[in-house]
Motif scaffolding. Structure first.
Motif, short mmCIF file in Angstrom:
data_model
loop_
_atom_site.label_atom_id
_atom_site.label_comp_id
_atom_site.label_asym_id
_atom_site.label_seq_id
_atom_site.Cartn_x
_atom_site.Cartn_y
_atom_site.Cartn_z
N LYS A 98 0.82 -1.22 0.00
CA LYS A 98 0.00 0.00 0.00
C LYS A 98 0.85 1.26 0.00
O LYS A 98 0.44 2.30 -0.49
CB LYS A 98 -0.92 0.01 1.22
CG LYS A 98 -1.99 -1.03 1.15
CD LYS A 98 -2.86 -0.99 2.37
CE LYS A 98 -3.89 -2.09 2.32
NZ LYS A 98 -4.75 -2.09 3.50
N ASN A 99 2.06 1.16 0.54
CA ASN A 99 2.99 2.29 0.58
C ASN A 99 3.85 2.38 -0.67
O ASN A 99 4.84 3.11 -0.70
CB ASN A 99 3.91 2.19 1.80
CG ASN A 99 3.13 2.22 3.08
OD1 ASN A 99 2.05 2.79 3.14
ND2 ASN A 99 3.68 1.60 4.11
N LYS A 100 3.50 1.59 -1.69
CA LYS A 100 4.20 1.58 -2.99
C LYS A 100 5.62 1.02 -2.91
O LYS A 100 6.45 1.30 -3.76
CB LYS A 100 4.21 2.96 -3.65
CG LYS A 100 2.86 3.60 -3.79
CD LYS A 100 1.97 2.80 -4.70
CE LYS A 100 0.62 3.49 -4.85
NZ LYS A 100 -0.41 2.61 -5.29
N GLU A 101 5.90 0.23 -1.87
CA GLU A 101 7.20 -0.42 -1.76
C GLU A 101 7.18 -1.69 -2.60
O GLU A 101 6.23 -2.46 -2.55
CB GLU A 101 7.51 -0.77 -0.31
CG GLU A 101 7.69 0.42 0.58
CD GLU A 101 7.93 0.02 2.02
OE1 GLU A 101 8.53 -1.05 2.26
OE2 GLU A 101 7.48 0.76 2.90
N ARG A 102 8.25 -1.93 -3.33
CA ARG A 102 8.35 -3.12 -4.18
C ARG A 102 8.75 -4.31 -3.32
O ARG A 102 9.69 -4.23 -2.53
CB ARG A 102 9.38 -2.91 -5.27
CG ARG A 102 9.42 -4.02 -6.27
CD ARG A 102 10.18 -3.59 -7.52
NE ARG A 102 10.02 -4.59 -8.55
CZ ARG A 102 10.93 -5.52 -8.83
NH1 ARG A 102 12.06 -5.53 -8.17
NH2 ARG A 102 10.71 -6.40 -9.77
N VAL A 103 8.02 -5.43 -3.49
CA VAL A 103 8.29 -6.65 -2.74
C VAL A 103 8.43 -7.80 -3.73
O VAL A 103 7.62 -7.94 -4.64
CB VAL A 103 7.14 -6.97 -1.76
CG1 VAL A 103 7.43 -8.23 -0.99
CG2 VAL A 103 6.88 -5.81 -0.84
N GLU A 104 9.49 -8.60 -3.57
CA GLU A 104 9.66 -9.79 -4.41
C GLU A 104 10.38 -10.86 -3.62
O GLU A 104 11.25 -10.57 -2.81
CB GLU A 104 10.40 -9.46 -5.70
CG GLU A 104 11.82 -8.98 -5.52
CD GLU A 104 12.52 -8.71 -6.83
OE1 GLU A 104 12.21 -9.38 -7.84
OE2 GLU A 104 13.37 -7.83 -6.85
N PHE A 105 9.98 -12.11 -3.84
CA PHE A 105 10.63 -13.24 -3.20
C PHE A 105 10.28 -14.52 -3.95
O PHE A 105 9.39 -14.53 -4.79
CB PHE A 105 10.27 -13.35 -1.72
CG PHE A 105 8.79 -13.54 -1.46
CD1 PHE A 105 8.26 -14.81 -1.33
CD2 PHE A 105 7.96 -12.45 -1.32
CE1 PHE A 105 6.91 -14.98 -1.07
CE2 PHE A 105 6.62 -12.61 -1.06
CZ PHE A 105 6.09 -13.88 -0.95
N THR A 106 11.03 -15.58 -3.66
CA THR A 106 10.78 -16.88 -4.29
C THR A 106 10.49 -17.92 -3.22
O THR A 106 10.93 -17.79 -2.08
CB THR A 106 11.99 -17.36 -5.12
OG1 THR A 106 13.12 -17.42 -4.28
CG2 THR A 106 12.27 -16.42 -6.28
N ILE A 107 9.74 -18.94 -3.61
CA ILE A 107 9.42 -20.06 -2.72
C ILE A 107 9.75 -21.34 -3.46
O ILE A 107 9.33 -21.55 -4.60
CB ILE A 107 7.94 -20.06 -2.32
CG1 ILE A 107 7.63 -18.84 -1.48
CG2 ILE A 107 7.59 -21.33 -1.56
CD1 ILE A 107 6.20 -18.74 -1.02
N ARG A 108 10.51 -22.21 -2.80
CA ARG A 108 10.81 -23.52 -3.37
C ARG A 108 9.55 -24.37 -3.39
O ARG A 108 8.68 -24.23 -2.54
CB ARG A 108 11.85 -24.25 -2.53
CG ARG A 108 13.19 -23.59 -2.55
CD ARG A 108 14.11 -24.38 -1.66
NE ARG A 108 15.46 -23.85 -1.71
CZ ARG A 108 16.53 -24.57 -1.44
NH1 ARG A 108 16.43 -25.83 -1.08
NH2 ARG A 108 17.71 -24.02 -1.51
N MET A 109 9.48 -25.29 -4.34
CA MET A 109 8.33 -26.19 -4.43
C MET A 109 8.82 -27.63 -4.50
O MET A 109 9.93 -27.89 -4.97
CB MET A 109 7.52 -25.90 -5.69
CG MET A 109 6.84 -24.56 -5.69
SD MET A 109 5.96 -24.28 -7.20
CE MET A 109 4.94 -25.73 -7.29
N LYS A 110 7.97 -28.55 -4.06
CA LYS A 110 8.28 -29.97 -4.20
C LYS A 110 8.10 -30.39 -5.65
O LYS A 110 7.24 -29.88 -6.35
CB LYS A 110 7.32 -30.81 -3.38
CG LYS A 110 7.71 -31.03 -1.98
CD LYS A 110 6.75 -32.04 -1.37
CE LYS A 110 7.19 -32.48 -0.02
NZ LYS A 110 6.28 -33.45 0.55
N ARG A 111 8.92 -31.31 -6.09
CA ARG A 111 8.72 -31.89 -7.42
C ARG A 111 7.50 -32.80 -7.38
O ARG A 111 7.26 -33.47 -6.39
CB ARG A 111 9.92 -32.72 -7.83
CG ARG A 111 11.09 -31.89 -8.20
CD ARG A 111 12.20 -32.78 -8.71
NE ARG A 111 13.10 -31.98 -9.49
CZ ARG A 111 13.19 -32.06 -10.80
NH1 ARG A 111 12.49 -32.91 -11.46
NH2 ARG A 111 14.01 -31.27 -11.44
#
Length: 61
Positions: free
Chosen positions: A47-60
């Motif tokens: 909401k404050n216009k801050e950029r957020v990015e991240f990754t999550i591992r997944m099971k095969r």
């Protein structure tokens, strides 16, 4: 820039499905061409216009 959470590869990835929305994030599911492991990449703005990015591992599957 997207980075593989398993091997650290940075570059172009195979997209496993179309992007979708989750709250204020746009989620993309990728597969690394180097180690062939799937992961999800989240990106968005708060909401404050801050950029957020991240990754999550997944099971095969």
């Amino acid at each position: 820039m997207v980075k593989c959470p398993y091997c650290g590869y940075e570059g172009s990835f195979k997209e496993l499905r179309a992007p979708w929305k989750f709250k204020f994030y746009t989620v993309r599911r990728f597969e690394c061409p180097k180690c062939h492991n799937p992961f999800q990449y989240y990106e968005g703005r708060t909401k404050n216009k801050e950029r957020v990015e991240f990754t999550i591992r997944m099971k095969r599957t």
